[in-house]
Design an enzyme around this catalytic site. Sequence first.
Site, PDB file in Angstrom:
ATOM      1  CG  ASN A   9     -59.022 -17.728-124.701  1.00 54.44           C
ATOM      2  OD1 ASN A   9     -59.208 -18.280-125.778  1.00 54.44           O
ATOM      3  ND2 ASN A   9     -58.232 -16.663-124.570  1.00 54.44           N
ATOM      4  CD  GLU A  96     -52.768 -15.070-125.937  1.00 48.54           C
ATOM      5  OE1 GLU A  96     -53.682 -15.651-126.542  1.00 48.54           O
ATOM      6  OE2 GLU A  96     -52.299 -15.486-124.854  1.00 48.54           O
ATOM      7  CB  SER A 213     -50.778 -18.371-114.421  1.00 49.81           C
ATOM      8  OG  SER A 213     -49.864 -18.098-115.472  1.00 49.81           O
ATOM      9  N   GLY A 234     -56.946 -20.017-119.557  1.00 47.35           N
ATOM     10  CA  GLY A 234     -56.330 -20.440-120.816  1.00 47.35           C
ATOM     11  C   GLY A 234     -55.897 -21.900-120.746  1.00 47.35           C
TER      12      GLY A 234
HETATM   13  P1  13P Z   1     -53.414 -18.876-119.116  1.00 51.18           P
HETATM   14  O1  13P Z   1     -54.503 -19.363-118.186  1.00 51.18           O
HETATM   15  O2  13P Z   1     -52.884 -19.976-120.004  1.00 51.18           O
HETATM   16  O3  13P Z   1     -52.361 -18.111-118.396  1.00 51.18           O
HETATM   17  O4  13P Z   1     -54.117 -17.851-120.149  1.00 51.18           O
HETATM   18  C1  13P Z   1     -54.930 -16.853-119.648  1.00 51.18           C
HETATM   19  C2  13P Z   1     -55.640 -16.224-120.775  1.00 51.18           C
HETATM   20  O5  13P Z   1     -55.040 -15.570-121.605  1.00 51.18           O
HETATM   21  C3  13P Z   1     -57.091 -16.429-120.880  1.00 51.18           C
HETATM   22  O6  13P Z   1     -57.653 -15.595-121.834  1.00 51.18           O
END
Ligand code: 13P
Length: 257
Positions: A9, A96, A213, A234
């Site tokens: 993502n 989000e 993460s 992410g």
């Molecule tokens: P991170 O891997 O940056 O923590 O984000 C996870 C995420 O929200 C994927 O949709």
Amino acid sequence: MRTPFIAGNWKMYKTVAEAVALVRELRGMLDGLEGCEVAVCPPFTALAAVREVLSGSTIRLGAQNVHWKDEGAFTGEISPLMLRELCEYVIIGHSERRQHFGETDEMVNKKLHAALAYGLKPILCVGENLEQNRAGETEAFVSAQVRAAFAGLTAGQASQITVAYEPIWAIGTGVPATGEGANAIIGGVVRRTLAALYGDEVAQGIRIQYGGSVKPDNIAEFMAQPEIDGALVGGASLKASDFAAIVRNGLAAKAGK
Ligand code: 13P
């Protein structure tokens, strides 16, 4: 057997030129990989260009959001009718979007119905925040999110959906869940709720990812768990070498290597 599925993502990162460069690199590293489905979800603006670069590739393409109407006076929105020309997957209900853009369970449910009606494969995000986690409300909250999201969907439709369990406290914080902790929620809450809705056989066929993460050095801990079928990545999906390492390490861990 559920085929492992690792998706990136990209959130609101990468211009068109940057997206093309990243996906070219990824093609070189991950194309033709067997035993694992891999997808990237760039911003809307880069979908058409990335689609071209991925033509003939095994890497799949997804969007990060969709409206539930096929057209109308909804300035700034993108419909499933538009998306189906561009991509195969669509992330729905990311925390989000729920947090910053007021997406409710009801909207998430409408988006799932609409995406499925147009043949898009949803990646549905669920997950509790830190407060809920500390208050011991995770199970009830996540289970309710799953029930609300799947409301009115047939077993056939449910089988098209990938669920991503993304505890909000683990997103972008560098503090992931533990493999065991994530496995317990994914198996004991998400899959169990799906089994209550659709029966065991259907629930066993639905892929459930962990997100929050995920990095090259912790993916194995998640993928080694029996209930975790993949990851929604992410930050670490924005660098080709990191994302490719996540896919390779994840696949190896799933294979018990
Ligand atoms: P991170 O891997 O940056 O923590 O984000 C996870 C995420 O929200 C994927 O949709």
